[in-house]
Design an enzyme around this catalytic site. Structure first.
Site, PDB file in Angstrom:
ATOM      1  N   TRP A  44       0.865  -1.183   0.000  1.00 22.20           N
ATOM      2  CA  TRP A  44       0.000   0.000   0.000  1.00 22.20           C
ATOM      3  C   TRP A  44       0.904   1.235   0.000  1.00 22.20           C
ATOM      4  O   TRP A  44       1.816   1.325   0.833  1.00 22.20           O
ATOM      5  CB  TRP A  44      -0.888  -0.033   1.253  1.00 22.20           C
ATOM      6  N   ASP A  58      -1.211  -5.670   9.167  1.00 19.25           N
ATOM      7  CA  ASP A  58      -2.126  -4.613   8.767  1.00 19.25           C
ATOM      8  C   ASP A  58      -3.380  -5.334   8.278  1.00 19.25           C
ATOM      9  O   ASP A  58      -3.324  -6.086   7.305  1.00 19.25           O
ATOM     10  CB  ASP A  58      -1.502  -3.769   7.640  1.00 19.25           C
ATOM     11  N   LYS A  79     -13.705  -0.557   5.862  1.00 15.43           N
ATOM     12  CA  LYS A  79     -14.306  -1.305   4.748  1.00 15.43           C
ATOM     13  C   LYS A  79     -15.428  -2.231   5.225  1.00 15.43           C
ATOM     14  O   LYS A  79     -16.512  -2.220   4.654  1.00 15.43           O
ATOM     15  CB  LYS A  79     -13.258  -2.139   4.008  1.00 15.43           C
TER      16      LYS A  79
HETATM   17  C1  LMR Z   1      -6.857   2.315  -0.575  1.00 17.73           C
HETATM   18  O1  LMR Z   1      -5.800   1.658  -0.577  1.00 17.73           O
HETATM   19  O2  LMR Z   1      -7.363   2.747  -1.614  1.00 17.73           O
HETATM   20  C2  LMR Z   1      -7.564   2.565   0.719  1.00 17.73           C
HETATM   21  O3  LMR Z   1      -6.911   1.909   1.752  1.00 17.73           O
HETATM   22  C3  LMR Z   1      -7.823   4.004   0.984  1.00 17.73           C
HETATM   23  C4  LMR Z   1      -6.583   4.762   1.370  1.00 17.73           C
HETATM   24  O4  LMR Z   1      -6.608   5.428   2.397  1.00 17.73           O
HETATM   25  O5  LMR Z   1      -5.580   4.721   0.656  1.00 17.73           O
END
Ligand code: LMR
Length: 396
Positions: free
Chosen positions: A130, A211, A246
């Site tokens: 992420w 996470d 979510k």
């Molecule tokens: C995402 O990865 O799109 C979500 O977790 C929202 C975010 O805060 O990035």
């Protein structure tokens, strides 16, 4: 004084969501940010959330501060959801939980705790991960290392490379793992692989950190924490940053938790006294509303059963969209095989669209995807599927 300040780049995910809002095209499609949308392309408030809010509105008598660690019943509900009703962690008092402003708040709290209390530890993140993980750990001045995760040829986990990289980690390093629905690839380890990873962390004295932002979106609420529970049974110490954005659709209420498991009650309590001090100087104490909703739903048998069904419905809709995408794109371009999408879990699909292709999708077709090429399947609907598949075939 502000004259010399340089503009920060727009956020890769939330910045794109803002750009999407201002796009005047009526047939635009948002597959960027990971937000669940229903078949009509809308993010509804869950029915159970509305019901819990009605009860809370009726019963609420004060807006006084929560304690630094939040609502105690919330902590207990989180613990049961993560580790089950019969975990020995509770009796042994090895577990400590802080209510946090979202999963990002939990990650940032964890990052500050690691920096302040675990000194020179390096944080190992998957490649890819992420995008905000790097930002959060960098903001806490932590050193980041990457372990291999995804094999772009097989579109599967590269488990051998992952283990090989983690073998080189030093005792005391942190290993960040996505509990389920890996963001961005959608590919998770199986239970045998989870166990091997847990053994490695245990043997090498690495501190695992989970996470967990998509519990319930891969196979089910219990199934999706199998890896986490394997680690809790194998490793003496563990950190978890979890989110209810979510699975409760509580995106704008910022509801998350930071969990710490220690070797014994004393060590866990002492470590968490530091977490408490850190929370106090960042946000003082967490906001109440979202956590009160989650607590109400999880502690009320009828609401909880209804909520489990709502999570199931969201998961099944996403799975149905994956299947529809595979058949539609096959029709658009004979021989194009996207069947690997069926092996991916959760909201995201990742198959290597490059930056040029992502830009073309946005400019020519009004389809918004983040730069890494990650696609949010949760934004697909029966009515936007034809347009989407035609556009993807055109750019690849
Ligand atoms: C995402 O990865 O799109 C979500 O977790 C929202 C975010 O805060 O990035």
């Amino acid at each position: 004084m502000f004259e010399k300040i340089k503009a920060a780049p727009a956020d890769q995910i939330l910045g794109l969501a803002e750009e999407f809002k201002t796009d005047p095209r009526t047939d635009k499609i948002n597959l960027g940010v990971g937000i669940y949308k229903d078949e009509s392309g809308y993010t509804q408030v869950l029915a159970t959330v509305k019901k819990a809010e009605t009860i809370l509105l009726e019963k609420e008598t004060t807006k006084s501060y929560l304690s630094i660690l939040g609502i105690p019943e919330y902590g207990l509900a989180v613990q049961k959801l993560l580790f089950g009703d019969n975990t020995t962690l509770t009796d042994d008092k090895r577990i400590q939980i802080a209510q946090t402003p979202g999963g990002t708040g939990a990650l940032r709290l964890a990052a500050e705790f690691i920096k302040c209390q675990l000194g020179s530890a390096k944080v190992w993140v998957s490649n890819p991960t992420w995008v905000n993980h790097n930002g959060i750990f960098t903001a806490a001045h932590l050193e980041i290392a990457e372990y291999s995760y995804y094999n772009s040829e097989t579109k599967d986990i590269d488990f051998v490379a992952m283990m090989t990289h983690l073998e080189t980690a030093s005792a005391g390093d942190i290993v960040l793992l996505h509990g389920c629905c890996h963001n961005p690839t959608g590919i998770d380890p199986n239970n045998v692989q989870w166990q091997k990873l847990a053994n490695l962390c245990n043997e090498k004295n690495l501190l695992p950190m989970f996470d967990l932002a998509y519990q319930g979106f891969a196979f089910g609420l219990e199934e999706d924490v199998a890896g986490l529970r394997i680690f809790a049974n194998t490793c003496p110490e563990l950190l978890v940053a979890s989110s209810f954005s979510k699975n409760f659709g509580l995106y704008n209420e910022r509801v998350g938790a930071f969990t710490l498991i220690g070797r014994n009650d004393q060590e866990a309590a002492t470590a968490f006294s530091q977490v408490k001090s850190i929370a106090r100087v960042i946000y003082s104490n967490p906001p109440a509303h979202g956590a009160a909703i989650v607590t109400k739903i999880l502690c009320d048998e009828t609401l909880r059963t209804e909520w489990v069904q709502e999570v199931t419905d969201m998961r099944l809709r996403i799975k149905a969209m994956r299947e529809l995408f595979v058949t539609t794109i096959r029709r658009e371009s004979v021989g194009t095989d996207f069947s690997f999408m069926g092996r991916q879990n959760g909201m995201f699909s990742f198959f290597g669209l490059n930056k040029g292709q992502v830009t073309r999708l946005k400019d020519e077709f009004g389809i918004y995807i983040i730069n890494s090429g990650r696609i949010s399947v949760a934004g697909m609907t029966q009515s936007n599927m034809d347009l989407l598949c035609k556009a993807i075939v055109a750019v690849i």
